[in-house]
Design a protein around this motif. Structure first.
Motif, mmCIF file in Angstrom:
data_model
loop_
_atom_site.group_PDB
_atom_site.id
_atom_site.type_symbol
_atom_site.label_atom_id
_atom_site.label_comp_id
_atom_site.label_asym_id
_atom_site.label_seq_id
_atom_site.Cartn_x
_atom_site.Cartn_y
_atom_site.Cartn_z
ATOM 1 N N ARG A 130 6.201 -4.319 3.914
ATOM 2 C CA ARG A 130 5.221 -3.759 3.081
ATOM 3 C C ARG A 130 4.807 -3.980 4.666
ATOM 4 O O ARG A 130 4.327 -5.284 4.883
ATOM 5 N N LYS A 131 3.168 -2.874 4.340
ATOM 6 C CA LYS A 131 1.938 -3.644 4.557
ATOM 7 C C LYS A 131 1.111 -4.831 4.424
ATOM 8 O O LYS A 131 0.945 -4.752 2.579
ATOM 9 N N ALA A 132 1.068 -6.090 4.712
ATOM 10 C CA ALA A 132 -0.227 -7.408 3.557
ATOM 11 C C ALA A 132 -1.111 -6.895 3.043
ATOM 12 O O ALA A 132 -1.355 -7.221 2.047
ATOM 13 N N GLY A 133 -1.572 -5.917 3.495
ATOM 14 C CA GLY A 133 -3.367 -5.156 2.710
ATOM 15 C C GLY A 133 -2.492 -4.566 1.116
ATOM 16 O O GLY A 133 -2.929 -4.408 0.256
ATOM 17 N N VAL A 134 -1.234 -4.307 0.477
ATOM 18 C CA VAL A 134 -1.237 -3.545 -0.391
ATOM 19 C C VAL A 134 -0.990 -4.389 -1.051
ATOM 20 O O VAL A 134 -0.631 -4.524 -2.426
ATOM 21 N N LEU A 135 -0.470 -6.084 -0.569
ATOM 22 C CA LEU A 135 0.610 -6.671 -1.448
ATOM 23 C C LEU A 135 -0.407 -6.905 -3.043
ATOM 24 O O LEU A 135 -1.481 -7.448 -2.333
ATOM 25 N N SER A 136 -0.282 -8.043 -3.916
ATOM 26 C CA SER A 136 -1.283 -8.475 -4.872
ATOM 27 C C SER A 136 -1.840 -9.520 -4.054
ATOM 28 O O SER A 136 -1.080 -10.565 -3.026
ATOM 29 N N GLY A 137 -2.633 -9.949 -4.697
ATOM 30 C CA GLY A 137 -3.058 -11.455 -4.585
ATOM 31 C C GLY A 137 -2.634 -12.918 -4.163
ATOM 32 O O GLY A 137 -2.311 -13.782 -3.872
ATOM 33 N N GLY A 138 -1.366 -12.757 -5.423
ATOM 34 C CA GLY A 138 -0.453 -13.639 -5.236
ATOM 35 C C GLY A 138 0.499 -13.886 -3.869
ATOM 36 O O GLY A 138 0.744 -14.254 -3.439
ATOM 37 N N GLU A 139 0.552 -12.665 -4.135
ATOM 38 C CA GLU A 139 1.747 -11.666 -2.668
ATOM 39 C C GLU A 139 0.981 -12.207 -1.369
ATOM 40 O O GLU A 139 1.743 -12.787 -0.438
ATOM 41 N N GLN A 140 0.173 -12.418 -0.952
ATOM 42 C CA GLN A 140 -1.080 -12.230 0.069
ATOM 43 C C GLN A 140 -1.500 -13.657 -0.027
ATOM 44 O O GLN A 140 -0.885 -14.068 1.279
ATOM 45 N N GLN A 141 -1.024 -14.568 -0.853
ATOM 46 C CA GLN A 141 -1.038 -16.358 -1.122
ATOM 47 C C GLN A 141 0.472 -16.401 -0.636
ATOM 48 O O GLN A 141 0.650 -17.733 0.229
ATOM 49 N N MET A 142 1.079 -15.957 -0.887
ATOM 50 C CA MET A 142 2.663 -16.668 -0.547
ATOM 51 C C MET A 142 2.730 -17.005 0.494
ATOM 52 O O MET A 142 3.440 -17.308 1.714
ATOM 53 N N LEU A 143 2.061 -15.317 1.241
ATOM 54 C CA LEU A 143 2.645 -15.301 2.542
ATOM 55 C C LEU A 143 1.210 -15.860 3.787
ATOM 56 O O LEU A 143 2.342 -16.250 4.747
ATOM 57 N N SER A 144 0.325 -16.614 3.147
ATOM 58 C CA SER A 144 -0.735 -17.227 3.717
ATOM 59 C C SER A 144 0.179 -18.840 4.000
ATOM 60 O O SER A 144 0.146 -19.182 5.164
#
Length: 235
Positions: A130-144
């Motif tokens: 999935r594109k990172a831009g469509v992730l939720s804020g929490g999922e983006q934090q996990m990714l970071s």
């Protein structure tokens, strides 16, 4: 490991830090706490030389100064940095984001791999394409956080790791931090949530108006409720 003494720093001509002192030892979790706008993020940025200029004091990692180094050289020294704004590559997939870091072998035999970070953050495994831009804020934090771990840092800097997240998602992020602590990852966490401090901190430094006003064990911080009342947004 990390030693900061008398740190002053500025954005252009605007002074942001006026005397910050703190230390992080091996396998220790230190929380840098205070309300919004008091200098927590500026301290983190000063460590990695990110958009801020150190004007006085010392920032040393393993006995060597970091002052004046480019951010990428600081990272290569073994410091991972997860900024408050996360900085994921929105047009790239989760997997592509995780392939960006150039892995640096730790020499400890416990290097982080993509599959290991998927074990730590299960939702990322499910959303790997999935594109990172469509992730939720929490999922983006996990990714970071996951992306930073793939550089195999000895010290991980987390700037407000669950700022703006829904309570359930924030709990998942805190749970991951607790698991990282269990695995012996050294961390400096900019924070204002008592819940996070109680869950993982070994030591606490309180910052106010760009200056360290308290430094001591988590137990000493907890024993003085006036500190939280005066310097934190209590949660």
């Amino acid at each position: 490991m990390l030693r900061i003494a008398g740190l002053h720093a500025a954005y252009g001509h605007a002074l942001a830090l006026h005397g910050v002192d703190l230390e992080v030892d091996e396998a220790e979790v230190v929380c840098l706490v205070g309300r919004n706008g008091v200098g927590k993020s500026s301290t983190m940025r000063a460590i990695v030389q990110d958009l801020i200029r150190v004007t006085g004091g010392t920032v040393e990692y393993d006995g060597r100064s970091l002052v004046g180094l480019a951010p990428e050289r600081v990272i290569r020294r073994g410091i991972g940095y997860v900024p408050e704004d996360r900085r994921v590559f929105a047009s790239m997939t989760v997997l592509e984001n995780l392939r960006v870091p150039a892995p640096k072998p730790s020499g400890r035999g416990d290097d982080w791999t993509i599959e290991r970070v998927f074990e730590l953050f299960a939702p990322l495994s499910e959303y790997r394409h999935r594109k990172a831009g469509v992730l939720s804020g929490g999922e983006q934090q996990m990714l970071s956080i996951a992306r930073s771990l793939l550089t195999n840092p000895r010290l991980l800097l987390l700037d407000e790791p669950h700022e703006g997240l829904a309570p359930k998602v924030a709990d998942e992020v805190v749970g991951a931090i607790v698991e990282l602590k269990r695995r012996g990852v050294s961390m400096l966490i900019a924070e204002q949530s008592l819940r996070t401090i109680r869950a993982c901190a070994d030591r606490v430094y309180v910052i106010d108006r760009g200056t360290t006003v308290f430094g001591g064990s988590a137990a000493a911080f907890e024993a003085d409720p006036e500190l939280a009342r005066k310097y934190l947004t209590v949660q």
